[in-house]
Design a protein around this motif. Structure first.
Motif, PDB file in Angstrom:
ATOM      1  N   TYR A   9       0.829  -1.203   0.000  1.00 13.35           N
ATOM      2  CA  TYR A   9       0.000   0.000   0.000  1.00 13.35           C
ATOM      3  C   TYR A   9       0.863   1.253   0.000  1.00 13.35           C
ATOM      4  CZ  TYR A   9      -3.851   3.147   1.099  1.00 13.35           C
ATOM      5  OH  TYR A   9      -4.779   4.158   1.053  1.00 13.35           O
ATOM      6  N   LYS A  10       1.921   1.228   0.785  1.00 15.49           N
ATOM      7  CA  LYS A  10       2.818   2.385   0.820  1.00 15.49           C
ATOM      8  C   LYS A  10       3.506   2.600  -0.523  1.00 15.49           C
ATOM      9  CE  LYS A  10       4.002   3.018   5.675  1.00 15.49           C
ATOM     10  NZ  LYS A  10       5.131   3.225   6.616  1.00 15.49           N
ATOM     11  N   LYS A  11       3.900   1.498  -1.150  1.00 18.45           N
ATOM     12  CA  LYS A  11       4.623   1.602  -2.418  1.00 18.45           C
ATOM     13  C   LYS A  11       3.700   1.989  -3.573  1.00 18.45           C
ATOM     14  CE  LYS A  11       6.552  -2.475  -2.222  1.00 18.45           C
ATOM     15  NZ  LYS A  11       7.351  -3.684  -2.533  1.00 18.45           N
ATOM     16  N   LEU A  12       2.521   1.379  -3.614  1.00 18.34           N
ATOM     17  CA  LEU A  12       1.691   1.487  -4.805  1.00 18.34           C
ATOM     18  C   LEU A  12       0.583   2.532  -4.689  1.00 18.34           C
ATOM     19  CD1 LEU A  12       1.407  -2.340  -5.421  1.00 18.34           C
ATOM     20  CD2 LEU A  12       2.953  -0.739  -6.545  1.00 18.34           C
ATOM     21  N   ALA A  13      -0.049   2.612  -3.520  1.00 16.42           N
ATOM     22  CA  ALA A  13      -1.158   3.555  -3.368  1.00 16.42           C
ATOM     23  C   ALA A  13      -0.683   4.928  -2.909  1.00 16.42           C
ATOM     24  CB  ALA A  13      -2.182   2.992  -2.376  1.00 16.42           C
ATOM     25  N   LEU A  14       0.335   4.964  -2.045  1.00  8.65           N
ATOM     26  CA  LEU A  14       0.811   6.235  -1.510  1.00  8.65           C
ATOM     27  C   LEU A  14       2.013   6.778  -2.277  1.00  8.65           C
ATOM     28  CD1 LEU A  14       0.517   5.572   2.341  1.00  8.65           C
ATOM     29  CD2 LEU A  14      -1.164   6.553   0.781  1.00  8.65           C
ATOM     30  N   GLY A  15       2.540   5.979  -3.204  1.00 11.15           N
ATOM     31  CA  GLY A  15       3.642   6.454  -4.029  1.00 11.15           C
ATOM     32  C   GLY A  15       4.991   6.480  -3.342  1.00 11.15           C
ATOM     33  N   ASN A  16       5.095   5.778  -2.215  1.00 10.73           N
ATOM     34  CA  ASN A  16       6.376   5.684  -1.504  1.00 10.73           C
ATOM     35  C   ASN A  16       7.150   4.513  -2.095  1.00 10.73           C
ATOM     36  OD1 ASN A  16       8.504   5.261   0.255  1.00 10.73           O
ATOM     37  ND2 ASN A  16       7.312   5.572   2.113  1.00 10.73           N
ATOM     38  N   SER A  17       8.146   4.792  -2.891  1.00 12.17           N
ATOM     39  CA  SER A  17       8.843   3.731  -3.634  1.00 12.17           C
ATOM     40  C   SER A  17       9.500   2.697  -2.729  1.00 12.17           C
ATOM     41  CB  SER A  17       9.902   4.339  -4.557  1.00 12.17           C
ATOM     42  OG  SER A  17      10.853   5.072  -3.799  1.00 12.17           O
ATOM     43  N   LYS A  18       9.819   3.102  -1.499  1.00 14.56           N
ATOM     44  CA  LYS A  18      10.495   2.178  -0.584  1.00 14.56           C
ATOM     45  C   LYS A  18       9.526   1.293   0.196  1.00 14.56           C
ATOM     46  CE  LYS A  18      14.567   5.095   0.105  1.00 14.56           C
ATOM     47  NZ  LYS A  18      15.415   5.802   1.103  1.00 14.56           N
ATOM     48  N   GLY A  19       8.252   1.737   0.315  1.00 12.95           N
ATOM     49  CA  GLY A  19       7.305   0.977   1.110  1.00 12.95           C
ATOM     50  C   GLY A  19       7.770   0.895   2.549  1.00 12.95           C
ATOM     51  N   LEU A  20       7.542  -0.242   3.157  1.00  6.95           N
ATOM     52  CA  LEU A  20       8.110  -0.486   4.484  1.00  6.95           C
ATOM     53  C   LEU A  20       9.621  -0.618   4.348  1.00  6.95           C
ATOM     54  CD1 LEU A  20       5.897  -3.122   6.370  1.00  6.95           C
ATOM     55  CD2 LEU A  20       6.398  -0.809   7.109  1.00  6.95           C
ATOM     56  N   SER A  21      10.352  -0.060   5.270  1.00  8.09           N
ATOM     57  CA  SER A  21      11.798  -0.245   5.231  1.00  8.09           C
ATOM     58  C   SER A  21      12.114  -1.712   5.475  1.00  8.09           C
ATOM     59  CB  SER A  21      12.469   0.616   6.303  1.00  8.09           C
ATOM     60  OG  SER A  21      12.134   0.167   7.601  1.00  8.09           O
ATOM     61  N   ALA A  22      13.251  -2.152   4.968  1.00  2.35           N
ATOM     62  CA  ALA A  22      13.649  -3.556   5.161  1.00  2.35           C
ATOM     63  C   ALA A  22      13.712  -3.896   6.639  1.00  2.35           C
ATOM     64  CB  ALA A  22      14.996  -3.803   4.493  1.00  2.35           C
ATOM     65  N   ARG A  23      14.173  -2.945   7.441  1.00  2.00           N
ATOM     66  CA  ARG A  23      14.269  -3.186   8.879  1.00  2.00           C
ATOM     67  C   ARG A  23      12.889  -3.359   9.506  1.00  2.00           C
ATOM     68  NH1 ARG A  23      18.005   0.802  12.321  1.00  2.00           N
ATOM     69  NH2 ARG A  23      19.506  -0.233  10.924  1.00  2.00           N
ATOM     70  N   SER A  24      11.949  -2.511   9.134  1.00  2.00           N
ATOM     71  CA  SER A  24      10.598  -2.598   9.690  1.00  2.00           C
ATOM     72  C   SER A  24       9.913  -3.892   9.263  1.00  2.00           C
ATOM     73  CB  SER A  24       9.765  -1.399   9.245  1.00  2.00           C
ATOM     74  OG  SER A  24      10.279  -0.200   9.765  1.00  2.00           O
ATOM     75  N   LYS A  25      10.064  -4.228   7.980  1.00  2.00           N
ATOM     76  CA  LYS A  25       9.440  -5.449   7.482  1.00  2.00           C
ATOM     77  C   LYS A  25       9.990  -6.680   8.208  1.00  2.00           C
ATOM     78  CE  LYS A  25       9.009  -5.781   3.032  1.00  2.00           C
ATOM     79  NZ  LYS A  25       9.287  -6.067   1.596  1.00  2.00           N
ATOM     80  N   TYR A  26      11.298  -6.735   8.333  1.00  2.00           N
ATOM     81  CA  TYR A  26      11.924  -7.874   9.009  1.00  2.00           C
ATOM     82  C   TYR A  26      11.541  -7.910  10.490  1.00  2.00           C
ATOM     83  CZ  TYR A  26      15.532 -11.169  10.495  1.00  2.00           C
ATOM     84  OH  TYR A  26      16.183 -12.245  11.025  1.00  2.00           O
ATOM     85  N   PHE A  27      11.423  -6.738  11.111  1.00  2.00           N
ATOM     86  CA  PHE A  27      11.045  -6.675  12.523  1.00  2.00           C
ATOM     87  C   PHE A  27       9.670  -7.302  12.742  1.00  2.00           C
ATOM     88  CE2 PHE A  27       8.570  -4.452  15.799  1.00  2.00           C
ATOM     89  CZ  PHE A  27       9.317  -4.766  16.929  1.00  2.00           C
ATOM     90  N   TRP A  28       8.701  -6.900  11.944  1.00  2.00           N
ATOM     91  CA  TRP A  28       7.343  -7.427  12.138  1.00  2.00           C
ATOM     92  C   TRP A  28       7.240  -8.888  11.742  1.00  2.00           C
ATOM     93  CZ3 TRP A  28       4.458  -5.253  15.416  1.00  2.00           C
ATOM     94  CH2 TRP A  28       4.489  -3.873  15.608  1.00  2.00           C
ATOM     95  N   GLN A  29       7.973  -9.299  10.731  1.00  2.00           N
ATOM     96  CA  GLN A  29       8.022 -10.726  10.410  1.00  2.00           C
ATOM     97  C   GLN A  29       8.573 -11.513  11.590  1.00  2.00           C
ATOM     98  OE1 GLN A  29      10.388 -10.388   6.705  1.00  2.00           O
ATOM     99  NE2 GLN A  29       8.760 -11.535   5.706  1.00  2.00           N
ATOM    100  N   SER A  30       9.605 -10.990  12.208  1.00  2.00           N
ATOM    101  CA  SER A  30      10.239 -11.663  13.342  1.00  2.00           C
ATOM    102  C   SER A  30       9.314 -11.748  14.534  1.00  2.00           C
ATOM    103  CB  SER A  30      11.531 -10.933  13.731  1.00  2.00           C
ATOM    104  OG  SER A  30      12.459 -10.938  12.667  1.00  2.00           O
ATOM    105  N   VAL A  31       8.598 -10.659  14.812  1.00  2.00           N
ATOM    106  CA  VAL A  31       7.662 -10.647  15.942  1.00  2.00           C
ATOM    107  C   VAL A  31       6.592 -11.723  15.765  1.00  2.00           C
ATOM    108  CG1 VAL A  31       5.835  -9.314  17.065  1.00  2.00           C
ATOM    109  CG2 VAL A  31       8.033  -8.232  16.556  1.00  2.00           C
ATOM    110  N   ILE A  32       6.023 -11.775  14.585  1.00  2.00           N
ATOM    111  CA  ILE A  32       4.955 -12.749  14.322  1.00  2.00           C
ATOM    112  C   ILE A  32       5.492 -14.176  14.379  1.00  2.00           C
ATOM    113  CG2 ILE A  32       3.255 -13.526  12.631  1.00  2.00           C
ATOM    114  CD1 ILE A  32       3.406 -10.587  11.508  1.00  2.00           C
ATOM    115  N   ALA A  33       6.642 -14.406  13.741  1.00  2.00           N
ATOM    116  CA  ALA A  33       7.214 -15.755  13.705  1.00  2.00           C
ATOM    117  C   ALA A  33       7.621 -16.227  15.096  1.00  2.00           C
ATOM    118  CB  ALA A  33       8.412 -15.792  12.764  1.00  2.00           C
ATOM    119  N   LEU A  34       8.219 -15.351  15.900  1.00  2.00           N
ATOM    120  CA  LEU A  34       8.607 -15.729  17.261  1.00  2.00           C
ATOM    121  C   LEU A  34       7.385 -16.011  18.121  1.00  2.00           C
ATOM    122  CD1 LEU A  34      11.595 -13.324  18.037  1.00  2.00           C
ATOM    123  CD2 LEU A  34      11.664 -15.823  17.904  1.00  2.00           C
ATOM    124  N   ALA A  35       6.349 -15.213  17.964  1.00  2.00           N
ATOM    125  CA  ALA A  35       5.114 -15.454  18.724  1.00  2.00           C
ATOM    126  C   ALA A  35       4.536 -16.822  18.372  1.00  2.00           C
ATOM    127  CB  ALA A  35       4.107 -14.352  18.431  1.00  2.00           C
TER     128      ALA A  35
END
Length: 360
Positions: free
Chosen positions: A117-143
Motif C-alpha cells: 500500500y505504501k509503495k503502490l497507493a501512496l507512491g512511496n517507492s520504498k514501502g516499508l523499510s527492510a528493517r521494519s518489514k523484518y522486525f514485524w516478520q520476526s515478531v509474528i514468527a517468534l510469537a
C-alpha cells in the motif's frame, strides 16, 4: 462453522454425518476456495485498476518486463479472502493448529499489505523499510514459535525428523523456537523472491500446499502415522482443510495470474503464502521434507545469497541477475519456458518429498 451446523442437523437426518469426514471437507474446501477466487477475482482486479494500484517494474530488469508496468497488483488479498472464508466454513474451529496457521498467514499478509500500500497507493517507492518489514516478520514468527512450543503435548511435536531415517529424531528443546522462527521467516521471504514471473510462485505454492495437506492427514491419523513411522500429532489432520483451501484459492488466482498476467499477488500474497507453508510444515513435523518439495523456493533464495555474497567478496556476479529466474530470462529463455520448467521441477521435487515418507 458448517461442521457445527452439520452436527446439529444430524439429529434430524443421519446423512449429515458425512460432513464429519475430513477428506470430504478438504475436497469441499478446495472447491469452495476455487469458486470464491473465480467469482470475486474480476471485481478485485477492477477495484485495483480503478485505484491505480499497478506494478512498478525495475529499470535494471529484463526488457520484456517493461510491458508489465501498471498491471494491477496486491491481488494476494484475493487469495487471503478465499482461504479465510473457506477455512472458517469447513474447518473445525476448535482446532488449535488451524487457528495458529490462519492467524500467522493473515498477520504476514498484513505486513505485506502495508508494504504494498505504501509503495503502490501512496507512491512511496520504498514501502516499508527492510528493517521494519523484518522486525514485524520476526515478531509474528517468534510469537507463533513460542505458542507452538508451549502448547506441545509431546516431544514428538518439537523433534526434528530427518528423511530416510526411521530412528533419528532430535528433540530440539529450546532450539525449537529459533528453528521455527527461521522456517517461517525464511519460507515467507523465499516465496516473495520467487514471485517475479507470471504464475511462477503460485503454482509451486499450490503443489506444495496440496502435498502438505496430504502429510497433515497422515500425521493426524494414528494408523497411517504408525505405518509410515512418522510422528503422530493429534488434531493436526485438520490442517488438510486449510491446505486444500490454499490450493483451491491458488488455482483460482492462477486463472488471472497466468501469462500474460492480469494481476500480481504482491507482498500481501507472497509473504503470507510463504509463511503459511512454513508454519504448516512445522506443525506436521516435516520441515526438511518441505525444503525438498519447495526446492524452487530454496534455489531462488540461494541464488540471491550467492549473488550478493560473491559481489561483496570478489566484485563479480555469479548469475546474470538474481533471483534465478531472471538469470534464465537474460540467457534468452522466453518467460513461459522459465515458468513451466520451474513448475515441472516442483512436480518432481514434491513427488520426491512424498516418497521420503515411505523410504525410511
Amino acid at each position: 462453522m458448517l461442521l457445527y451446523l452439520a452436527d446439529y442437523l444430524t439429529q434430524f437426518h443421519d446423512g449429515f454425518n458425512v460432513f464429519r469426514y475430513l477428506t470430504l471437507r478438504a475436497i469441499l474446501s478446495a472447491l469452495t476456495a476455487l469458486s470464491i477466487a473465480l467469482l470475486i477475482g474480476p471485481k478485485v482486479i477492477r477495484r485495483l485498476s480503478r485505484n491505480n494500484i499497478g506494478q512498478v517494474v525495475r529499470d535494471d530488469g529484463p526488457e520484456s518486463h517493461y510491458s508489465k508496468a501498471g498491471t494491477p497488483t496486491m491481488g494476494g488479498a484475493l487469495i487471503l479472502m478465499a482461504v479465510t472464508i473457506t477455512t472458517l466454513l469447513w474447518g473445525d474451529l476448535a482446532s488449535k493448529q488451524l487457528w495458529i496457521v490462519l492467524l500467522v498467514t493473515l498477520a504476514f499478509g498484513a505486513v505485506g499489505w502495508v508494504d504494498d500500500y505504501k509503495k503502490l497507493a501512496l507512491g512511496n517507492s520504498k514501502g516499508l523499510s527492510a528493517r521494519s518489514k523484518y522486525f514485524w516478520q520476526s515478531v509474528i514468527a517468534l510469537a507463533a514459535a513460542l505458542v507452538i512450543f508451549f502448547t506441545a503435548q509431546s516431544s514428538a511435536e518439537t523433534s526434528l525428523i530427518v528423511p530416510f531415517f526411521k530412528a533419528f529424531n532430535w528433540d530440539m528443546g529450546w532450539w525449537f523456537v529459533p528453528f521455527v522462527y527461521l522456517m517461517i521467516v525464511g519460507a515467507s521471504n523465499a516465496v516473495n523472491l520467487t514471485d517475479g514471473l507470471d504464475g511462477l510462485a503460485i503454482m509451486p505454492t499450490v503443489m506444495v500446499a496440496g502435498a502438505l495437506g496430504l502429510i497433515a492427514y497422515l500425521t493426524g491419523h494414528l494408523y497411517f502415522a504408525n505405518y509410515l513411522v512418522i510422528p503422530y500429532v493429534p488434531g493436526v489432520g485438520e490442517l488438510m482443510v486449510f491446505c486444500m483451501a490454499l490450493a483451491g484459492a491458488g488455482l483460482g488466482f492462477l486463472w488471472f495470474n497466468t501469462y500474460p498476467a492480469q494481476v500480481f499477488m504482491g507482498d500481501v500474497g507472497a509473504l503470507a503464502l510463504g509463511a503459511a507453508l512454513g508454519v504448516v510444515a512445522v506443525l506436521v513435523r516435516q520441515e526438511l521434507v518441505f525444503l525438498i518439495m519447495g526446492g524452487v523456493f530454496v534455489m531462488e533464495t540461494a541464488s540471491v545469497i550467492i549473488q550478493v555474497s560473491s559481489y561483496k567478496l570478489t566484485g563479480r556476479r555469479v548469475f546474470r541477475m538474481a533471483p534465478l529466474h531472471h538469470h534464465f530470462e537474460l540467457k534468452g529463455w522466453p518467460e513461459p519456458r522459465v515458468i513451466v520448467r520451474f513448475w515441472i521441477i516442483t512436480v518432481i521435487l514434491v513427488l520426491v518429498g512424498l516418497a521420503t515418507l515411505k523410504l525410511r
